[in-house]
Design an enzyme around this catalytic site. Structure first.
Site, short mmCIF file in Angstrom:
data_model
loop_
_atom_site.label_atom_id
_atom_site.label_comp_id
_atom_site.label_asym_id
_atom_site.label_seq_id
_atom_site.Cartn_x
_atom_site.Cartn_y
_atom_site.Cartn_z
N GLY A 1 55.40 39.18 33.77
CA GLY A 1 55.46 39.49 32.35
C GLY A 1 55.35 40.97 32.06
O GLY A 1 55.71 41.83 32.88
N CYS B 1 51.00 47.77 39.83
CA CYS B 1 52.21 47.16 39.25
C CYS B 1 52.02 46.87 37.77
O CYS B 1 52.10 47.78 36.95
CB CYS B 1 52.61 45.92 40.05
SG CYS B 1 54.32 45.43 39.79
N LEU B 2 51.71 45.62 37.39
CA LEU B 2 51.48 45.31 35.97
C LEU B 2 50.30 46.13 35.44
O LEU B 2 50.33 46.62 34.30
CB LEU B 2 51.21 43.82 35.79
CG LEU B 2 51.02 43.34 34.35
CD1 LEU B 2 52.33 43.43 33.57
CD2 LEU B 2 50.49 41.90 34.30
N HIS C 1 53.47 48.17 45.65
CA HIS C 1 52.40 47.25 46.07
C HIS C 1 51.77 47.74 47.37
O HIS C 1 52.34 47.54 48.45
CB HIS C 1 52.97 45.84 46.27
CG HIS C 1 53.17 45.09 45.00
ND1 HIS C 1 52.61 43.86 44.76
CD2 HIS C 1 53.86 45.41 43.88
CE1 HIS C 1 52.96 43.44 43.55
NE2 HIS C 1 53.72 44.36 43.00
N GLU D 1 49.36 46.49 48.85
CA GLU D 1 48.87 45.34 49.63
C GLU D 1 49.99 44.58 50.31
O GLU D 1 49.72 43.64 51.08
CB GLU D 1 48.09 44.39 48.71
CG GLU D 1 48.92 43.42 47.90
CD GLU D 1 49.68 44.06 46.74
OE1 GLU D 1 50.46 43.35 46.08
OE2 GLU D 1 49.50 45.27 46.49
#
Length: 1038
Positions: free
Chosen positions: A65, A91-92, A203, A205
């Site tokens: 989203g 990220c988000l 990312h 991770e």
């Protein structure tokens, strides 16, 4: 500097990669002060007053989203208003930082999911940077459709890392050290000018980031920055350990010291007994299943966990069994819709109960397996002399009997948080009305070692108890106590089975091997019909791509079901499975049949979902990336085919080329990496995060019909979890949902029209008992390449594929067709042949129905009258039964069987020729299509090229169709001419034969007359007769 004692809170935005962040801490000890909560787990007031004061820094996770939507970002927007605690957004979370301080989030110039990019930064030597000690550029994995707008960035936010969208995707090799200007490119990292707030768009991770250790370095740098910030504020170090009241708030326990719950033994115990058969006894599993297991009249079920693809390193053993009445076994079935659990006992009794609202089937199954494991007194070896001995050596397999069956896809309702029934069509009744979960408790089994060619028989033996007194009980404890053989019944079963195996072993057998299996079609042919036709499926793909563009998902695994309903019940489902495993052997093939529900599962799955061995090692092997193998003749028109060694050499080269193409395919690798990171996230919830590893990344494995990209992910199971709970936390398989998993499931409900997937997309396998020496074990495959048969007539086959940003809708539909061909052709062939096998009774009725008359009496009258008329005609010599009749009947008698014998071979020959021509024409069409596409790419500036190409393709298609029809008519005409020639020759032969017979008869009559005339006696009689006639006439005159 005491970094490990920092107390970190991770706020999960319902992402499928959040728990991978825990792997950045590196070891078990360092995560003891880390807690993970959901973004809507607490109200802001409760969070701020009761949770936040216990933590030193916060990480805001990735998620689906947009940070503009409160439902997607939860309390994270409020957290970013704080100025007294270090925050890292991923990220988000990174995008949320931009929105919180006045920037905008827009669609990325280039959508990047599971793909690598070079990231440039200026913080290699900056003590206040996340990138201290990291070279520029470095390689990072990206998962995002949205980015922070580089235009109009507020002054308090500074760009600390960036990347260019003009770079090629990185697979391996050197990076370009010349950085592009950061003001004109995509923002990969931000930091606030005065607050300890940092964000990274990529990312850290992701697996590639962990492999290069830069993900760990970024976290370490954030912890150092947090330490310095807190120290300036007078915070004392080392930090205290979080209280249990706070660590208990974590979504999954980070501590791994919780013990398993114990159950006191209040009922008689069980022992597992196993016997290894003599080395000279080896019978192929297919023969054993056909001769022993399939013929058993079991009420609770039959099963076969079949490693049909041998040799195969993934699965060395096969297991099979049934549940005879004297084994006192049971089977279970469960519906999530009404939470009803049904138990069928081996004596035929069926009991049902409704689970409590706070209880799931996973809980019930975990409970019953725990009860059984508490009652296992140990494992014994049965010797040929009848003596029992404690096991002295480790057996080569982990299976110790237990639950064998499946968890259907709808079991996600009880395994995923916030997952509920779709608003529409919530009743999942459909063509194959199968239970959401079904298992048989295996009390006995025959075990096969395909490598060593050894066999075992094993059973669960109970202490003597009054079984009949407890058969009506559904209580878990009592159910456990009555299950299993009596010792005498077990010995009887072992001796009977061993005798049957010895007898079969002494017989000569020819095991069928199919090395020339070819999918019969590139389309889904009647009577099978998909739930979503190609146009509807392509529309669903296009909608999926829109969701991906909007940032709702990285990957969506769209599927459909292909179904048919037969008029007549399948005569032999076991035989049908034998044919499927022959056509498409797979390491995780399986056959399950539950008589009470009348549900059969025939699987040729190549994909391992999860395996937990006796040492607690958890392994998952996701498959993402599929390409058809080169089958049959692939010789080009330029190179003439010799139908021999040269043809085979060309096929092998083309097959190797396809394998290489798949290995380097950007889209397929992105699909695979997304699921790999998702599965790492799943395992991090059931294993200590530092134990999760990826020993094999994107290895190509070849099966009968396809090449596939397969990755292996492993971890060590937490001590406080049993196998059932471990499977529950990873269910459903991420390779069948997409990422993030929960958001993908919600979107799939809409995209698939709220149609339940049923057994397809779930998992199939076993949860084994403990034996006193090893822990409980489990192994499940993903239910793909699988046929489900309900009521003997309703057949369904699921197929689908992962949709990512790079997906081509037409290609994705062709992948659905390709995957269905692993089992569909055999099912279609078998069902068509079954339709042709007409029941003699029905055939007799059809003959009677064809007679004139409206009742049996009138039909009998017609037959009687007809028979009488024929008799009258012959008796009155109105029709003489002579030599001609004999010849005619003989001719008809010869032609009828000749027609029956030659009809099928002739039809097959015609069909073969037609298919050969169609194959040539199809290849020509494909070549033409490929050439047209290349031409379009070369001269794309021509506006009318598409219309011209469509016209040419339509003309080519019409030409091919006309040529095929002309060829077919030509063959039919040739066949008709040949038949006419044969019939004409028979007519000429019959006419000449009749003429010769008539001449011979006339000659014979004339010779007899002349011979009589030459006889003196005859002449005297003629003379006397003539005189008498003359005298009589003379007398009459006078």
């Amino acid at each position: 500097m005491d970094i490990p004692s920092l107390r970190t809170l991770i706020v999960d935005n319902y992402d499928s990669y959040t728990f991978n962040l825990l792997q950045l801490w590196g070891d078990e000890k360092s995560v003891k002060n880390v807690v993970v909560i959901r973004n809507d787990q607490f109200s802001w007031t409760k969070f701020k007053n009761h949770v936040l004061p216990h933590f030193d820094n916060i990480i805001i996770s990735p998620g689906p989203g947009s940070p503009k939507n409160a439902s997607d970002f939860g309390i994270c927007a409020k957290i970013l208003e704080l100025d007294n605690i270090p925050i890292l957004g991923v990220c988000l979370g990174h995008q949320g930082i931009g929105v919180s301080f006045g920037s905008d989030v827009v669609n990325a110039k280039r959508i990047m999911h599971g793909r690598l990019s070079p990231v440039y930064h200026d913080g290699t030597y900056d003590n206040t940077s996340l990138f201290l000690g990291i070279p520029s550029p470095f390689c990072a994995v990206r998962y995002h459709s949205l980015v922070i707008d580089n235009k109009g960035l507020p002054q308090q936010l500074k760009i600390s890392a960036w990347c260019s969208e003009d770079d090629d995707d990185l697979q391996e090799g050197l990076l370009d050290n010349k950085p592009p200007p950061k003001e004109l490119n995509t923002i990969m990292s931000l930091k606030h000018s005065s607050k300890p707030i940092f964000g990274v768009q990529f990312h850290p991770e992701a697996w590639f980031s962990v492999c290069t250790e830069y993900g760990n370095q970024i976290l370490k740098n954030f912890q150092v920055i947090s330490h310095l910030f807190l120290k300036k504020r007078g915070v004392l170090f080392p930090r205290p350990t979080l209280p249990q009241s706070i660590t208990s708030l974590s979504v999954v326990p980070i501590s791994v010291n919780l013990p398993r719950p114990s159950i006191s033994m209040t009922f008689p115990g069980h022992i597992l007994i196993i016997k290894e058969l003599d080395k000279d006894i080896w019978v192929e599993p297919s023969i054993v299943f056909k001769r022993i297991v399939s013929v058993d009249k079991s009420i609770t079920g039959k099963w076969w966990l079949d490693s049909s693809r041998q040799p195969d390193p993934q699965n060395r053993f096969s297991y099979m069994g049934s549940t005879p009445a004297f084994s006192n076994s049971f089977s279970t079935s469960y519906s999530t819709h009404n939470k009803t659990l049904s138990i069928t006992y081996s004596n035929g009794l069926v009991k049902s109960k409704k689970l409590a609202d706070d209880q799931t089937f996973w809980d019930w199954m975990s409970d019953i397996m725990s009860h059984f494991n508490q009652r296992i007194a140990g494992l014994r070896i049965l010797h040929n002399d009848g003596s029992l001995e404690n096991i002295r050596h480790r057996l080569p397999f982990d299976f110790r009997l237990g639950m064998v069956g499946y968890f259907g896809y709808e079991m996600k309702l009880e395994s995923m948080p916030s997952c509920s029934l779709p608003k529409e069509n919530s009743d999942h009744s459909f063509a194959c009305n199968s239970p959401d979960a079904a298992f048989v408790f295996a009390t006995q089994a025959i075990i096969f070692d395909h490598i060593e060619k050894r066999m075992w028989v094993t059973g669960l033996v109970r202490d003597d108890c009054d079984v009949s007194a407890s058969l009506n009980s559904i209580d878990v404890g009592e159910l456990c106590s009555i299950t299993g053989f009596s010792y005498s019944d077990f010995l009887s079963w072992v001796m009977s089975t061993e005798k049957k195996l010895c007898n079969i072993n002494a017989e000569p057998h020819v095991v069928s091997i199919n090395n020339n299996y070819k999918p019969s079609s590139t389309t889904i042919q009647p009577p099978f019909v998909p739930d979503m036709m190609s146009d509807s499926y392509i529309k669903a793909i296009e909608k999926s791509l829109q969701y991906i563009y909007e940032g709702q998902c990285y990957e969506i695994c769209l599927t459909t079901q292909i179904r048919t309903s037969l008029q007549n019940r399948l005569s032999d489902i076991c035989e049908l499975y034998q044919r499927i495993r022959l056509d498409n052997p797979a390491p995780f093939s399986a056959f399950l049949y539950f008589p009470t529900e009348d549900v059969a599962v025939l699987s040729s799955s190549p994909e391992k979902f999860i395996q937990i061995n006796s040492e607690g090692v958890v392994e998952m092997k996701p498959i993402k990336g599929t390409l058809a193998r080169a089958k049959g003749c692939v010789c080009s028109k330029v190179e003439k085919c010799d139908n021999g060694s040269r043809c085979e050499e060309i096929r092998e080269k083309d097959d190797a080329r396809r394998k290489h193409v798949l290995e380097g395919d950007l889209k397929e690798r992105a699909e695979n990496l997304m699921i790999v990171d998702l599965i790492r996230n799943d395992l991090a919830q059931i294993c200590p995060p530092h134990t999760v590893e990826v020993p094999d990344l994107m290895k190509v494995e070849s099966y009968e019909t396809v090449h596939q990209l397969v990755t292996t992910v492993r971890g060590k199971l937490c001590d406080y979890l049993d196998c059932v709970k471990a499977v529950q936390r990873c269910f459903p398989p991420g390779s069948m949902t997409g990422a993030p998993k929960l958001r993908a499931i919600h979107l799939l409900n809409e995209l698939e029209n709220n149609s339940p997937r049923g057994i397809y997309s779930g998992c199939l396998g076993y949860v084994s008992l403990q034996d006193g020496y090893q822990k409980d074990t489990a192994q499940f495959s993903v239910v793909i390449r699988t046929v489900v048969v309900c009521n003997g007539t309703d057949i369904s086959i699921g197929a689908g594929g992962a949709i990512v940003h790079l997906s081509n809708p037409e290609s994705e539909w062709q992948e659905v067709v390709l995957k269905s061909q692993s089992v569909l052709p055999r099912i279609r062939k078998y069902t068509v042949s079954s339709k042709n096998d007409v029941d003699p009774k029905k055939k007799a009725h059809s003959i009677i129905d064809s007679l004139p008359g409206n009742s049996l009496l009138t039909k009998t009258g017609y037959i009687t009258v007809g028979t009488g008329l024929v008799t009258l005609v012959i008796s009155k010599e109105l029709y003489i039964f002579n030599e001609e009749t004999v010849v005619l009947l003989a001719f008809i008698g010869l032609m009828v069987p000749l027609y029956r014998v030659l009809r099928q071979p002739f039809n097959d020959w015609v069909e073969t020729q037609k298919n050969r021509v169609n194959s040539i024409l199809d290849q020509a069409q494909e070549d033409h299509k490929h050439a047209v596409k290349e031409r379009i790419n070369t001269i794309g500036q021509l506006s009318d090229i598409v219309d011209i190409t469509k016209a040419l393709f339509a003309m080519s298609k019409e030409t091919a169709k006309l040529e095929a029809e002309a060829f077919e008519l030509k063959q039919k005409f040739a066949a008709a001419s040949e038949i006419k020639s044969v019939l004409d020759s028979w007519v000429r032969y019959e006419a000449s034969l009749r003429e010769r017979e008539q001449k011979a008869l006339a000659s014979h009559v004339m010779e007899r007359v002349m011979a009589q005339l030459r006889d003196e006696k005859t002449q005297q009689e003629i003379l006397i007769q003539s005189i008498e006639n003359v005298e009589s006439e003379h007398h009459c005159v006078f």
